[in-house]
Design an enzyme around this catalytic site. Sequence first.
Site, PDB file in Angstrom:
ATOM      1  N   GLY A 124     -30.034 -45.842  10.373  1.00  0.00           N
ATOM      2  CA  GLY A 124     -29.090 -44.800   9.973  1.00  0.00           C
ATOM      3  C   GLY A 124     -28.397 -44.359  11.280  1.00  0.00           C
ATOM      4  N   GLU A 127     -23.048 -40.602   9.154  1.00  0.00           N
ATOM      5  CA  GLU A 127     -23.394 -39.404   8.107  1.00  0.00           C
ATOM      6  C   GLU A 127     -22.088 -39.054   7.702  1.00  0.00           C
ATOM      7  OE1 GLU A 127     -24.482 -36.431  11.227  1.00  0.00           O
ATOM      8  OE2 GLU A 127     -26.231 -37.302  11.986  1.00  0.00           O
ATOM      9  N   ASN A 129     -20.171 -36.608   7.486  1.00  0.00           N
ATOM     10  CA  ASN A 129     -18.579 -36.456   8.192  1.00  0.00           C
ATOM     11  C   ASN A 129     -18.407 -37.383   9.517  1.00  0.00           C
ATOM     12  OD1 ASN A 129     -18.110 -34.294   6.567  1.00  0.00           O
ATOM     13  ND2 ASN A 129     -19.731 -33.072   7.363  1.00  0.00           N
ATOM     14  N   THR A 158     -28.171 -48.342   4.131  1.00  0.00           N
ATOM     15  CA  THR A 158     -28.640 -49.925   3.360  1.00  0.00           C
ATOM     16  C   THR A 158     -30.061 -49.614   3.511  1.00  0.00           C
ATOM     17  OG1 THR A 158     -26.671 -50.729   4.034  1.00  0.00           O
ATOM     18  CG2 THR A 158     -28.421 -52.312   3.229  1.00  0.00           C
ATOM     19  N   ILE A 337      -6.112 -67.409  -9.159  1.00  0.00           N
ATOM     20  CA  ILE A 337      -6.058 -68.766  -9.395  1.00  0.00           C
ATOM     21  C   ILE A 337      -6.775 -68.822 -11.044  1.00  0.00           C
ATOM     22  CG2 ILE A 337      -7.221 -70.894  -9.262  1.00  0.00           C
ATOM     23  CD1 ILE A 337      -6.356 -70.637  -6.068  1.00  0.00           C
ATOM     24  N   GLU A 363     -20.121 -51.558   9.065  1.00  0.00           N
ATOM     25  CA  GLU A 363     -20.319 -51.711  10.495  1.00  0.00           C
ATOM     26  C   GLU A 363     -18.996 -51.497  11.344  1.00  0.00           C
ATOM     27  OE1 GLU A 363     -23.178 -54.741  11.839  1.00  0.00           O
ATOM     28  OE2 GLU A 363     -24.214 -54.379   9.855  1.00  0.00           O
ATOM     29  N   SER A 366     -11.885 -52.078   9.562  1.00  0.00           N
ATOM     30  CA  SER A 366     -10.985 -53.266  10.410  1.00  0.00           C
ATOM     31  C   SER A 366     -10.254 -52.348  11.500  1.00  0.00           C
ATOM     32  CB  SER A 366      -9.975 -53.735   9.363  1.00  0.00           C
ATOM     33  OG  SER A 366     -10.435 -54.689   8.576  1.00  0.00           O
TER      34      SER A 366
HETATM   35  C1  LIG Z   1     -22.475 -50.511   1.412  1.00  0.00           C
HETATM   36  C2  LIG Z   1     -22.326 -49.838   2.449  1.00  0.00           C
HETATM   37  C3  LIG Z   1     -23.141 -49.922   3.286  1.00  0.00           C
HETATM   38  C4  LIG Z   1     -23.582 -49.253   4.441  1.00  0.00           C
HETATM   39  N1  LIG Z   1     -24.659 -49.314   5.313  1.00  0.00           N
HETATM   40  C5  LIG Z   1     -24.881 -48.701   6.554  1.00  0.00           C
HETATM   41  C6  LIG Z   1     -26.175 -48.668   7.035  1.00  0.00           C
HETATM   42  O1  LIG Z   1     -27.176 -49.605   6.802  1.00  0.00           O
HETATM   43  N2  LIG Z   1     -26.359 -47.922   8.294  1.00  0.00           N
HETATM   44  C7  LIG Z   1     -25.093 -47.182   8.513  1.00  0.00           C
HETATM   45  O2  LIG Z   1     -25.486 -46.159   9.594  1.00  0.00           O
HETATM   46  N3  LIG Z   1     -24.125 -46.862   8.216  1.00  0.00           N
HETATM   47  C8  LIG Z   1     -23.800 -47.680   6.952  1.00  0.00           C
HETATM   48  N4  LIG Z   1     -22.553 -47.749   6.219  1.00  0.00           N
HETATM   49  C9  LIG Z   1     -21.418 -46.880   6.780  1.00  0.00           C
HETATM   50  C10 LIG Z   1     -20.184 -47.680   7.397  1.00  0.00           C
HETATM   51  O3  LIG Z   1     -20.410 -48.178   8.491  1.00  0.00           O
HETATM   52  C11 LIG Z   1     -19.073 -46.562   7.386  1.00  0.00           C
HETATM   53  O4  LIG Z   1     -18.798 -46.413   6.100  1.00  0.00           O
HETATM   54  C12 LIG Z   1     -17.923 -46.835   8.096  1.00  0.00           C
HETATM   55  O5  LIG Z   1     -18.341 -46.905   9.673  1.00  0.00           O
HETATM   56  C13 LIG Z   1     -16.786 -46.339   8.080  1.00  0.00           C
HETATM   57  O6  LIG Z   1     -17.168 -44.936   7.968  1.00  0.00           O
HETATM   58  P1  LIG Z   1     -16.443 -43.856   7.057  1.00  0.00           P
HETATM   59  O7  LIG Z   1     -17.008 -44.242   5.831  1.00  0.00           O
HETATM   60  O8  LIG Z   1     -17.126 -42.631   7.176  1.00  0.00           O
HETATM   61  O9  LIG Z   1     -15.013 -43.869   7.143  1.00  0.00           O
HETATM   62  P2  LIG Z   1     -14.256 -42.848   8.149  1.00  0.00           P
HETATM   63  O10 LIG Z   1     -14.547 -42.904   9.528  1.00  0.00           O
HETATM   64  O11 LIG Z   1     -14.030 -41.692   7.545  1.00  0.00           O
HETATM   65  O12 LIG Z   1     -12.661 -43.632   8.109  1.00  0.00           O
HETATM   66  C14 LIG Z   1     -11.567 -43.417   6.944  1.00  0.00           C
HETATM   67  C15 LIG Z   1     -10.338 -44.081   7.418  1.00  0.00           C
HETATM   68  O13 LIG Z   1     -10.051 -43.587   8.520  1.00  0.00           O
HETATM   69  C16 LIG Z   1      -9.669 -44.954   9.350  1.00  0.00           C
HETATM   70  N5  LIG Z   1     -10.233 -44.293  10.873  1.00  0.00           N
HETATM   71  C17 LIG Z   1     -11.147 -43.481  11.066  1.00  0.00           C
HETATM   72  N6  LIG Z   1     -10.874 -43.445  12.507  1.00  0.00           N
HETATM   73  C18 LIG Z   1      -9.896 -43.933  13.013  1.00  0.00           C
HETATM   74  C19 LIG Z   1      -9.197 -44.164  14.012  1.00  0.00           C
HETATM   75  N7  LIG Z   1      -9.724 -43.587  15.393  1.00  0.00           N
HETATM   76  N8  LIG Z   1      -8.174 -45.091  14.413  1.00  0.00           N
HETATM   77  C20 LIG Z   1      -7.691 -45.437  13.185  1.00  0.00           C
HETATM   78  N9  LIG Z   1      -8.002 -45.318  11.960  1.00  0.00           N
HETATM   79  C21 LIG Z   1      -9.242 -44.642  11.918  1.00  0.00           C
HETATM   80  C22 LIG Z   1     -10.817 -45.673   9.173  1.00  0.00           C
HETATM   81  O14 LIG Z   1     -10.365 -47.184   9.451  1.00  0.00           O
HETATM   82  C23 LIG Z   1     -10.756 -45.952   7.529  1.00  0.00           C
HETATM   83  O15 LIG Z   1      -9.700 -46.558   7.073  1.00  0.00           O
HETATM   84  C24 LIG Z   1     -22.508 -48.185   4.989  1.00  0.00           C
HETATM   85  C25 LIG Z   1     -21.187 -48.310   4.559  1.00  0.00           C
HETATM   86  C26 LIG Z   1     -21.198 -48.970   2.979  1.00  0.00           C
HETATM   87  C27 LIG Z   1     -20.084 -48.719   2.347  1.00  0.00           C
END
Ligand SMILES: Cc1cc2nc3c(=O)[nH]c(=O)nc-3n(C[C@H](O)[C@H](O)[C@H](O)COP(=O)(O)OP(=O)(O)OC[C@H]3O[C@@H](n4cnc5c(N)ncnc54)[C@H](O)[C@@H]3O)c2cc1C
Length: 380
Positions: A124, A127, A129, A158, A337, A363, A366
Amino acid sequence: MDFNYTDTQVQIAEMIRDFANKNIRPQMMEWDENQKFPVDLFRKMGELGLMGVLVPTEYGGSGLSYFEYVTVVSEIAKVCGSIGLSVAAHNSLCTGHILYFGNEEQKKKYLPKLATGEWIGAWGLTEANTGSDAGNMRCVATKEGDEWVLNGTKNWITHGISGDAAVVLARTGEPRAKSNITAFVVDRGTPGFSAGKKENKLGMRASETAELVFDNCRISDAQRLGEVGDGFRQAMKVLDGGRISIAALSLGIAKGAYEASIKYAKERYQFDQPIANFQAISFKLADMATKIEASELLIYQAADLKNRNEKMTKESAMAKYYASEVAVQVSTDAVQIFGGYGYTKDFPVEKFYRDSKLCTIGEGTSEIQKLVISRSVLQQ
Ligand SMILES: Cc1cc2nc3c(=O)[nH]c(=O)nc-3n(C[C@H](O)[C@H](O)[C@H](O)COP(=O)(O)OP(=O)(O)OC[C@H]3O[C@@H](n4cnc5c(N)ncnc54)[C@H](O)[C@@H]3O)c2cc1C
């Protein structure tokens, strides 16, 4: 440079193909439809050594390298992305964190259970936010005597419900201060630690994603992983390795979609000939094949550096960024396809298409990979 797979990789790939055909393929659409996380399957994979691929044999693992690990995750993902994601998260994140940063006592307590699949691991960091900006977390750990008191919520985790042990990153200093995060491992059943909401997802539906809730959860100082304040550095190191596994997951999804497309393009007739005869289709297949091989080379470059314990932050970010975008492109083209059939659940490409999108998000998105790569090339 040797581009051949090792004998062990070839044997692992055969074993997984056989296992997946018997134990994953027949049920995966039902798990997907019902969002069922098949816990028993992971116990079986534990018996095959797939839950502790990188864990040394002295701790009950398979003691293999990142090359074999890439094979494990990609071969599973060729069949089902959800199971590939869960295997990757279990091996790289929870198990990997304890392997790299646990003390001897912690390794002896947790690794044999995790590596054999007796226990499922969760990790974990994220969060509600703070996703990309993970360092700005609100979950706090406060020291009281010899104990730590955890308060806060982790999202998108996960195995948030089924995880038997969770590595948790919590703030132990002031917000935005340096070295303000510490890692802990918390067992399921610890008072004050519970699972929250389970996410209803677009893809990867058989991989469980849920909240971890800490409400005055008391743990002993023996549950701390490494030094106080070292948590963020540890998490970034864990993610460097984890990104290779998400790249491998992407590679498997892309290969699965590509192989299904090749078969279909030869079998499907329109205008009295196989659709593979149309250049619009065959050039799509050529693009898919090229991008998949380029992904694989980037992944093995990062894996090779990791095996040699060299710095690979840029290379793992490149592999994850490129391979995940390729997985989305290839599975999108695969649906095209297949035409209308590709849009139904009767054919496998619909699921590859849905599952692939997670790879560009989990993780580190992009965009965040490009941030990591650009900082490295600009030496910032
Ligand atoms: C199925 C699934 C499994 C997961 N498993 C885990 C887990 O086991 N443990 C865990 O800790 N997390 C887990 N996650 C969380 C995952 O790592 C985060 O969703 C991810 O890091 C993106 O964070 P966010 O969703 O808050 O998006 P945000 O950080 O809010 O990003 C939103 C958008 O803004 C863009 N953005 C943000 N900051 C910047 C920047 N500085 N420059 C340019 N673009 C930016 C992002 O690229 C994205 O397009 C999981 C997520 C999913 C969907």
